[in-house]
Write a protein that holds these residues in place. Structure first.
Motif, PDB file in Angstrom:
ATOM      1  N   LYS A  57      12.226   2.561  13.746  1.00 32.87           N
ATOM      2  CA  LYS A  57      12.163   1.675  12.578  1.00 32.87           C
ATOM      3  C   LYS A  57      12.624   0.285  13.013  1.00 32.87           C
ATOM      4  O   LYS A  57      13.793   0.116  13.405  1.00 32.87           O
ATOM      5  N   LEU A  58      11.723  -0.684  12.951  1.00 29.31           N
ATOM      6  CA  LEU A  58      11.968  -1.975  13.592  1.00 29.31           C
ATOM      7  C   LEU A  58      12.060  -3.124  12.586  1.00 29.31           C
ATOM      8  O   LEU A  58      11.223  -3.248  11.689  1.00 29.31           O
ATOM      9  N   VAL A  59      13.093  -3.933  12.777  1.00 33.75           N
ATOM     10  CA  VAL A  59      13.242  -5.185  12.046  1.00 33.75           C
ATOM     11  C   VAL A  59      13.256  -6.299  13.085  1.00 33.75           C
ATOM     12  O   VAL A  59      14.132  -6.327  13.956  1.00 33.75           O
ATOM     13  N   VAL A  60      12.279  -7.198  13.024  1.00 34.77           N
ATOM     14  CA  VAL A  60      12.155  -8.295  13.984  1.00 34.77           C
ATOM     15  C   VAL A  60      12.635  -9.572  13.317  1.00 34.77           C
ATOM     16  O   VAL A  60      12.143  -9.957  12.247  1.00 34.77           O
ATOM     17  N   VAL A  61      13.622 -10.224  13.937  1.00 37.64           N
ATOM     18  CA  VAL A  61      14.169 -11.476  13.407  1.00 37.64           C
ATOM     19  C   VAL A  61      13.897 -12.568  14.433  1.00 37.64           C
ATOM     20  O   VAL A  61      14.319 -12.455  15.586  1.00 37.64           O
TER      21      VAL A  61
END
Length: 437
Positions: A57-61
């Motif tokens: 589960k990826l959150v790219v900032v």
């Protein structure tokens, strides 16, 4: 790579435990603006697509400092900085929106790419962006009004988790929205760390122009604790580097178990760091109240108290106090408030690049959790530093536990010559070996 090559098959098999370990984990990736505009960024996007396909589960900032600077110069706007923080007036905010909007579209386009014969083919990635970051103004500090420069007030964790559960990659920009409808320019590090903390993320992955975190002697740190990162802080040092270090410290001190730092210029670093034993950058672990250290002469009494019950049962070979004092530098101990709750010893056979793991003991009250694994990992790291390639253990009752740690049952032929001569056939200990190359 030729997939008929046995080495390729071996690598793929060795990666399987890491794939299983990362599946379902929440990972926040933090990219500075320099990383986004680097030619290698497209390769990193391919790796992110692979990570997504493996169930992470990826959150790219993403950041945008250099892109904002370019817009400010193009528009002829006066650059206003105070205490290393940008003052965002109404005119500058227009440049901020322009730079961040363009970058967001660029990243979304890369994540959507699916050409045949490309690494992205068939990925079908959904990208979710939105008003997930609630912001507040920095306000007036030391008489300076920072106007539309803000900080994170709240992260919409429910909204982000809903999108992650739906199978989307969440893309966050360094911008936030207030409850009064205003837009604020935020720091990349603030958004990334606050998001990782709020989500209780399993990992925060940061990207640097270096191979990872570099120590004061200019050497790459392979793994360390948050406490070590604190020793590298220097207000007179490179500002961007200091922001990166502070982000890692904040995340580690607020519940994020693992932080990584890898080189955004390398097209293999991200996957190497996640799916190989040695990694490619720096792994930073959250500080524990229980500390691992090399034993000293002051630890002899504590080790004896720990191992004597097992010696009495015949599980361990008895060690006299005198012998333990002579061999104390071979022991690693795990302490909780100066009490030794676990220990292990490493005996080197350097000519064969082999070592014996011995006297692995955990106090009965502390056998839950991952203390044994932490201790073993510390011993393996010590062995690698001594160019050891294989570690073996002799055990009569704990064979299954060692097999769970990756050891494989073997025969006396796997032992170094010096150990073969000392093998006690009467005890008939099982021999287990693990490669740590």
């Amino acid at each position: 790579m030729d997939n008929s090559n046995p080495n390729y098959v071996k690598w793929f098999r060795n990666a399987a435990p890491y794939i299983n370990a990362h599946r379902g984990k929440t990972v926040v990736l933090m990219f500075c603006g320099d990383a986004v505009r680097h030619p290698n960024f497209a390769n990193i996007i391919h790796d992110i697509a692979l990570m997504h396909s493996l169930g992470m589960k990826l959150v790219v900032v993403h950041g945008a400092r250099p892109q904002i600077e370019e817009r400010i110069v193009q528009r002829g706007i006066e650059r206003k900085i105070a205490n290393s923080v940008r003052i965002t007036d109404a005119e500058t905010l227009v440049a901020v929106k322009d730079a961040i909007g363009s970058l967001r579209l660029h990243i979304e386009a890369l994540l959507t790419m699916g050409l045949v014969n490309s690494p992205m083919h068939g990925s079908q990635i959904r990208v979710s962006t939105g008003n997930f970051i609630i912001a507040k103004p920095v306000g007036v500090k030391d008489g300076i009004d920072f106007k539309y420069t803000g900080s994170v007030r709240r992260v919409d964790t429910h909204g982000i988790n809903t999108q992650l559960d739906f199978g989307s990659i969440v893309l966050l920009s360094p911008i936030g929205y207030s409850t009064t409808g205003e837009v604020f320019n935020l720091a990349l590090e603030d958004v990334a760390t606050q998001t990782a903390i709020a989500l209780n993320a399993d990992k925060l992955i940061t990207f640097s122009k270096d191979d990872g975190i570099i120590d004061l002697q200019g050497e790459l740190i392979r793994s360390c604790s948050v406490r070590t990162i604190k020793t590298l802080l220097d207000d007179q040092g490179d500002h961007i580097r200091q922001l990166l270090l502070r982000a890692i410290i904040k995340a580690g001190e607020n519940g994020v178990e693992r932080c990584h730092c890898v080189n955004y210029q390398s097209d293999t670093a991200l996957l190497q760091e996640l799916f190989t034993p040695d990694g490619a950058g720096t792994l930073i672990a959250k500080d524990h109240r229980e500390q691992i250290a090399t034993a000293t002469i002051d630890d002899v009494v504590g080790i004896l108290e720990l191992i004597q019950p097992l010696e009495a049962e015949g599980i361990l070979v008895k060690r006299s106090r005198e012998l333990l004092e002579l061999e104390i530098n071979r022991f690693i101990v795990l302490k909780k408030e100066e009490m030794i709750i676990a220990c292990a010893a490493l005996y080197l056979y350097p000519q064969e690049k082999s070592a014996e793991l011995a006297c692995v003991v955990i106090h009965p009250d502390y056998r839950k959790g991952n203390r044994g694994q932490r201790l073993i990992n510390a011993v393996f790291q010590l062995a690698k530093e001594q160019s050891i390639e294989n570690v073996f253990v002799l055990t009569t009752v704990s064979g299954m536990w060692f097999q769970e740690q990756g050891f494989i049952e073997s025969t006396i032929d796997a032992l170094p010559e010096g150990k073969k001569q000392l093998y006690n056939y009467q005890r008939n200990s099982k021999i287990l070996v693990k490669s740590i190359k």
